[in-house]
Enzyme design. Sequence first.
Site, PDB file in Angstrom:
ATOM      1  N   CYS A 112     -13.730  63.136  24.339  1.00  0.00           N
ATOM      2  CA  CYS A 112     -14.155  64.340  23.608  1.00  0.00           C
ATOM      3  C   CYS A 112     -13.006  65.258  23.173  1.00  0.00           C
ATOM      4  CB  CYS A 112     -15.182  65.121  24.419  1.00  0.00           C
ATOM      5  SG  CYS A 112     -16.690  64.182  24.688  1.00  0.00           S
ATOM      6  N   HIS A 248     -15.862  72.578  22.135  1.00  0.00           N
ATOM      7  CA  HIS A 248     -16.531  71.280  22.102  1.00  0.00           C
ATOM      8  C   HIS A 248     -18.022  71.505  22.296  1.00  0.00           C
ATOM      9  CE1 HIS A 248     -17.627  67.232  22.773  1.00  0.00           C
ATOM     10  NE2 HIS A 248     -17.697  67.289  24.086  1.00  0.00           N
ATOM     11  N   ASN A 278     -23.747  66.054  20.870  1.00  0.00           N
ATOM     12  CA  ASN A 278     -22.335  65.887  21.242  1.00  0.00           C
ATOM     13  C   ASN A 278     -21.733  64.755  20.414  1.00  0.00           C
ATOM     14  OD1 ASN A 278     -19.908  65.210  22.470  1.00  0.00           O
ATOM     15  ND2 ASN A 278     -20.680  65.372  24.558  1.00  0.00           N
TER      16      ASN A 278
HETATM   17  N1  ACO Z   1     -35.902  64.382  29.811  1.00  0.00           N
HETATM   18  C1  ACO Z   1     -36.665  64.839  30.820  1.00  0.00           C
HETATM   19  N2  ACO Z   1     -36.202  64.953  32.071  1.00  0.00           N
HETATM   20  C2  ACO Z   1     -34.937  64.587  32.317  1.00  0.00           C
HETATM   21  C3  ACO Z   1     -34.093  64.106  31.289  1.00  0.00           C
HETATM   22  C4  ACO Z   1     -34.630  64.004  30.009  1.00  0.00           C
HETATM   23  N3  ACO Z   1     -33.910  63.582  28.935  1.00  0.00           N
HETATM   24  N4  ACO Z   1     -32.903  63.836  31.824  1.00  0.00           N
HETATM   25  C5  ACO Z   1     -32.948  64.143  33.125  1.00  0.00           C
HETATM   26  N5  ACO Z   1     -34.196  64.592  33.426  1.00  0.00           N
HETATM   27  C6  ACO Z   1     -34.698  65.045  34.727  1.00  0.00           C
HETATM   28  C7  ACO Z   1     -33.963  64.404  35.876  1.00  0.00           C
HETATM   29  O1  ACO Z   1     -34.509  63.144  36.189  1.00  0.00           O
HETATM   30  C8  ACO Z   1     -34.177  65.412  36.964  1.00  0.00           C
HETATM   31  O2  ACO Z   1     -35.458  65.234  37.507  1.00  0.00           O
HETATM   32  P1  ACO Z   1     -35.714  65.386  39.111  1.00  0.00           P
HETATM   33  O3  ACO Z   1     -35.339  66.813  39.419  1.00  0.00           O
HETATM   34  O4  ACO Z   1     -37.148  65.077  39.240  1.00  0.00           O
HETATM   35  O5  ACO Z   1     -34.770  64.391  39.732  1.00  0.00           O
HETATM   36  C9  ACO Z   1     -34.175  66.758  36.222  1.00  0.00           C
HETATM   37  O6  ACO Z   1     -34.436  66.442  34.842  1.00  0.00           O
HETATM   38  C10 ACO Z   1     -32.873  67.501  36.322  1.00  0.00           C
HETATM   39  O7  ACO Z   1     -31.794  66.605  36.090  1.00  0.00           O
HETATM   40  P2  ACO Z   1     -30.305  67.078  36.091  1.00  0.00           P
HETATM   41  O8  ACO Z   1     -29.421  65.893  35.879  1.00  0.00           O
HETATM   42  O9  ACO Z   1     -30.059  67.969  37.264  1.00  0.00           O
HETATM   43  O10 ACO Z   1     -30.298  67.982  34.789  1.00  0.00           O
HETATM   44  P3  ACO Z   1     -29.158  68.962  34.304  1.00  0.00           P
HETATM   45  O11 ACO Z   1     -29.733  70.303  34.156  1.00  0.00           O
HETATM   46  O12 ACO Z   1     -27.890  68.775  35.095  1.00  0.00           O
HETATM   47  O13 ACO Z   1     -28.874  68.427  32.840  1.00  0.00           O
HETATM   48  C11 ACO Z   1     -27.251  67.141  31.611  1.00  0.00           C
HETATM   49  C12 ACO Z   1     -28.373  67.110  32.649  1.00  0.00           C
HETATM   50  C13 ACO Z   1     -27.822  67.703  30.317  1.00  0.00           C
HETATM   51  C14 ACO Z   1     -26.743  65.744  31.376  1.00  0.00           C
HETATM   52  C15 ACO Z   1     -26.134  68.064  32.127  1.00  0.00           C
HETATM   53  O14 ACO Z   1     -25.766  67.679  33.418  1.00  0.00           O
HETATM   54  C16 ACO Z   1     -24.915  68.071  31.257  1.00  0.00           C
HETATM   55  O15 ACO Z   1     -24.946  68.574  30.143  1.00  0.00           O
HETATM   56  N6  ACO Z   1     -23.765  67.573  31.763  1.00  0.00           N
HETATM   57  C17 ACO Z   1     -22.504  67.592  31.049  1.00  0.00           C
HETATM   58  C18 ACO Z   1     -22.512  66.585  29.958  1.00  0.00           C
HETATM   59  C19 ACO Z   1     -21.264  66.744  29.119  1.00  0.00           C
HETATM   60  O16 ACO Z   1     -20.911  67.845  28.781  1.00  0.00           O
HETATM   61  N7  ACO Z   1     -20.581  65.660  28.754  1.00  0.00           N
HETATM   62  C20 ACO Z   1     -19.402  65.815  27.948  1.00  0.00           C
HETATM   63  C21 ACO Z   1     -18.511  64.749  27.991  1.00  0.00           C
HETATM   64  S1  ACO Z   1     -19.098  63.384  27.101  1.00  0.00           S
HETATM   65  C22 ACO Z   1     -17.765  62.392  26.691  1.00  0.00           C
HETATM   66  O17 ACO Z   1     -16.637  62.631  27.000  1.00  0.00           O
HETATM   67  C23 ACO Z   1     -18.087  61.125  25.909  1.00  0.00           C
END
Ligand code: ACO
Length: 325
Positions: A112, A248, A278
């Site tokens: 990224c 980003h 993203n």
């Molecule tokens: N739809 C519905 N529910 C979902 C989804 C979805 N798409 N995805 C996850 N959930 C559920 C999970 O299963 C979990 O359920 P549970 O509590 O019953 O286990 C709940 O939602 C919460 O999951 P979390 O993983 O805790 O959700 P979080 O709020 O952390 O969001 C996310 C996840 C969006 C991926 C976040 O962690 C994030 O943005 N991380 C950073 C990503 C990033 O910035 N990447 C950049 C680099 S990419 C690169 O370099 C190529």
Amino acid sequence: MNAGITALGTYVPEQVVTNFDLEQRLDTTDEWVQTRTGIKQRHFAAEGEFCSTLAIRAVENLQARYGENVLNGVDMVIVATATPDAMFPATASLVQAHFGLKAGAFDLLAACPGWLYAVSVAQAYVKSGTCKKVLAIGAETLSRVINWEDRSTAVLFGDGAGAAIIEPVQEGYGFKSFVLGSDGTGADHLHMKAFADCLPSGAKLSNKLYMNGREVFKFAVRVMDTASLEAIEKAGLQTEDISLFVPHQANARIIESARERLKLPLERVVLTVQDYGNNSAASVPLALQRALDEGRVQDGDNLLFVAFGAGLAWAACVLTWGGKQ
Ligand code: ACO
């Protein structure tokens, strides 16, 4: 000598994929995706469109905006991408050939923050006299590496490209500072397979993108403001001197957390994640283009860029906009 960005062009593929479209193929909802990420839609490349296609379209957009002559004198092409057409030849060579440029060409892989890394190399080439005019492109076809079995990552990514010209600018303008960092101890949190079956840690590699979202989230929140503050300090400026924050676009919550920590007002932040998701290395130039198109960037403005991603790696920089010679 100072080096800066004198022209910018971008491209996103025509096909728009909304969260509602994703509801048809994943156990997810528009409400979940918007609340957790801020994303409403993303663009996916069509069959037959690849990284080089997107990069070429972004350069064509640059020509449409600034005239055919904008490429005159380009002597280096850098494409930052984690989703190239091929391991080799470099996608940059395909771009160079398409436009018939008399230039060197190579790809750069820093996920990224890749475009900011490419821009840092480009300006160093220009300042050292190694090159006179560099085309620094960020281009990604992340839709091709989405793991559709993993709903937490499948909803995040989109395709796109951005192309910038880096060349000498007038005194007082151009790049003021760069902060480039990596912490490879976090390699297990974000990866995709090439030739090895696993990372040195033993973490198994797959040919689809793997991400430990929670760990990357914690890292991102930490590094966005520390790297930003370091870049501002290195530039000899204060946060109040920053006219526009161009981060980003991974997650609106991460951007909001950085904005709060940096104490920047909302109107000084560029947000495009809702429209593009993203786009990895293409995300920062796409955000900058949006700000330029909306007339939010004036000559002499200090812009702050920051990005983070696989590595784990990060980059931040301060640029004083304008000063074309
Ligand atoms: N739809 C519905 N529910 C979902 C989804 C979805 N798409 N995805 C996850 N959930 C559920 C999970 O299963 C979990 O359920 P549970 O509590 O019953 O286990 C709940 O939602 C919460 O999951 P979390 O993983 O805790 O959700 P979080 O709020 O952390 O969001 C996310 C996840 C969006 C991926 C976040 O962690 C994030 O943005 N991380 C950073 C990503 C990033 O910035 N990447 C950049 C680099 S990419 C690169 O370099 C190529």
